[in-house]
Design a protein around this motif. Sequence first.
Motif, PDB file in Angstrom:
ATOM      1  N   VAL A 244       0.839  -1.196   0.000  1.00 45.16           N
ATOM      2  CA  VAL A 244       0.000   0.000   0.000  1.00 45.16           C
ATOM      3  C   VAL A 244       0.877   1.251   0.000  1.00 45.16           C
ATOM      4  O   VAL A 244       1.702   1.441   0.900  1.00 45.16           O
ATOM      5  CB  VAL A 244      -0.943   0.014   1.215  1.00 45.16           C
ATOM      6  CG1 VAL A 244      -1.755   1.300   1.247  1.00 45.16           C
ATOM      7  CG2 VAL A 244      -1.877  -1.193   1.173  1.00 45.16           C
TER       8      VAL A 244
ATOM      9  N   HIS B 245      -0.617   4.479  -0.348  1.00 51.66           N
ATOM     10  CA  HIS B 245      -1.384   5.419   0.476  1.00 51.66           C
ATOM     11  C   HIS B 245      -2.795   4.897   0.652  1.00 51.66           C
ATOM     12  O   HIS B 245      -3.308   4.120  -0.169  1.00 51.66           O
ATOM     13  CB  HIS B 245      -1.393   6.830  -0.119  1.00 51.66           C
ATOM     14  CG  HIS B 245      -1.942   6.929  -1.509  1.00 51.66           C
ATOM     15  ND1 HIS B 245      -3.278   7.165  -1.772  1.00 51.66           N
ATOM     16  CD2 HIS B 245      -1.342   6.850  -2.705  1.00 51.66           C
ATOM     17  CE1 HIS B 245      -3.463   7.221  -3.080  1.00 51.66           C
ATOM     18  NE2 HIS B 245      -2.309   7.029  -3.676  1.00 51.66           N
ATOM     19  N   THR B 246      -3.430   5.303   1.730  1.00 50.61           N
ATOM     20  CA  THR B 246      -4.762   4.820   2.081  1.00 50.61           C
ATOM     21  C   THR B 246      -5.483   5.910   2.857  1.00 50.61           C
ATOM     22  O   THR B 246      -4.852   6.834   3.392  1.00 50.61           O
ATOM     23  CB  THR B 246      -4.668   3.526   2.919  1.00 50.61           C
ATOM     24  OG1 THR B 246      -5.983   3.071   3.241  1.00 50.61           O
ATOM     25  CG2 THR B 246      -3.889   3.746   4.212  1.00 50.61           C
TER      26      THR B 246
ATOM     27  N   SER C  19      -7.561   2.075  -0.640  1.00 50.93           N
ATOM     28  CA  SER C  19      -6.106   1.945  -0.554  1.00 50.93           C
ATOM     29  C   SER C  19      -5.531   1.748  -1.942  1.00 50.93           C
ATOM     30  O   SER C  19      -6.089   1.010  -2.763  1.00 50.93           O
ATOM     31  CB  SER C  19      -5.732   0.758   0.344  1.00 50.93           C
ATOM     32  OG  SER C  19      -6.414   0.835   1.589  1.00 50.93           O
TER      33      SER C  19
ATOM     34  N   VAL D 144      -2.763  -6.602   1.007  1.00 50.35           N
ATOM     35  CA  VAL D 144      -3.214  -5.259   1.393  1.00 50.35           C
ATOM     36  C   VAL D 144      -3.807  -5.283   2.798  1.00 50.35           C
ATOM     37  O   VAL D 144      -3.541  -4.394   3.621  1.00 50.35           O
ATOM     38  CB  VAL D 144      -4.226  -4.724   0.361  1.00 50.35           C
ATOM     39  CG1 VAL D 144      -4.988  -3.518   0.918  1.00 50.35           C
ATOM     40  CG2 VAL D 144      -3.501  -4.333  -0.924  1.00 50.35           C
TER      41      VAL D 144
ATOM     42  N   LEU E 246      -2.556  -3.024   5.825  1.00 49.53           N
ATOM     43  CA  LEU E 246      -3.456  -2.054   6.441  1.00 49.53           C
ATOM     44  C   LEU E 246      -3.587  -2.287   7.944  1.00 49.53           C
ATOM     45  O   LEU E 246      -3.753  -1.316   8.710  1.00 49.53           O
ATOM     46  CB  LEU E 246      -4.835  -2.125   5.785  1.00 49.53           C
ATOM     47  CG  LEU E 246      -4.925  -1.660   4.327  1.00 49.53           C
ATOM     48  CD1 LEU E 246      -6.346  -1.831   3.802  1.00 49.53           C
ATOM     49  CD2 LEU E 246      -4.484  -0.213   4.187  1.00 49.53           C
TER      50      LEU E 246
END
Length: 482
Positions: free
Chosen positions: A351, A353-354, A374, A388, A392
């Motif tokens: 990831v 950016h989220t 995400s 992911v 996260l």
Amino acid sequence: MLEPTHQADVVVVGAGVAGLSAAHRLTGQGVSTVVLEAAPTVGGRMATEKVDGFHLDLIGPLLPVSWPELRDAPGLDGLALRTFAPGVLLHSEGRHHRAGAPAGAGGTRGASHVVRALASAPRGVPGPWRPVPLPGRPGGPAGGLPGPFARGAGRQAAAYRGRVGTPLGTAVDQARLSAALARLAATPVTRLLARPELPAARALTLRGLPARTVDGFLRPLLAALLCDPDLITSSRCADLALRAFATGQLAVPEGGAEALPELLARTLPPGTVRTGVRATAVATNAVTTAEHGVFRCRAVLVATGARAAAALLPGLRVPDFHPVTVVHHAVDEPPATGAGLLLDADRGGPVAHTAVVSQVDPSRAPAGRALVSSTVLGPPPPDVDTAVRAHLARLYGAPTTRWETLAVHHTAEAVPVMRPPHDPRRPVRLLAGLYVCGDHRDTSTVQGALRSAHRAASAILADLGTNGSMHRADPLPTPRAA
């Protein structure tokens, strides 16, 4: 057999942001215009899928509100933008650190004062940015994240005493970064485009900033803004992206990315946009379509993506592309990051950016639920959703096993690569009567698409030599039974 051909002054091929924006500028000058789109809907890559009340972007571009094109382009007067919290959140070593940007170009003097004030500050005391512990960790907030500036320098120093540093370096390093961003915000675009051109990754090492600041903040930020995980982008384009970040907040269109092209299409004269019409050939005075015959005109503007444009215009260069994968999750209890954009400073997973995007734009999720979107840059891992989710869980400091996967959108040709040397003003006039525009003719952003549309429309108007309409656009030809 088909009905007789129908005509307009200009035929635009492609109803993405660039084609629709160009059509606005042409019709605003009294030039009759028809926009032909092969897909059943407008927007191209700026598309949004609806699933159970959630609005899920295919790519999810980040739009700096400081882009003048978002304010000045015809047809975008009613565009509603939802902004992220100022700056970004950085995740590093199990903690969140809030990183902000100067408020505007006038911040240089104030930032230099901060440098002098912090020159003797103890190592590790936060400066213009402040680390924020994850909820549930020692010293973590009970509710939402506090603002970017701490209340009580003594409590800050006690909370972070003994830490080696943050992704931004020491307090002095942070203030120097603040001053550098403020200077960048005050630099005219023409000067940025005249700087020596290198790959962005190489240029960052020559800016005189500490390696920790570069690796912990600038690299992940630029990767998110440019969709370029390796930062092979031209340093000039990277400077433009940083300048836009330093002069305003990041935002998303209210309701989804599709809201921008849909607004452009909706505010054009009725009958201008015709979907489900596939162009197979173009000339300076005609567009041939697969099902609806030939549209004759005085000029043709090809406003498709780079590959489709090259198919219609042999010899047009097709760039490489950055792939983008967006994974959307529905959650019942949103992570306590508020409306912040969260970047991984450690780059410890797929990831880049989220965000809890429904905290930024509540219209993207039904009542009582939250949407976490995400973005994975580059080729995704084989089991992207599992990878992911694991990443996260670390980024948000919360279990993700019960999160519902709504969609995984992979776009192989999401963003044209801008390797140096990159010309952000590539010609839009191929010859009198034949033009091309799109993000592949400018910078690979929504801003670049809008700017190339402006240049193309100006060239067409100059070549037509008239601000008046030759005739009105005729109805769409319809196939006849054989």
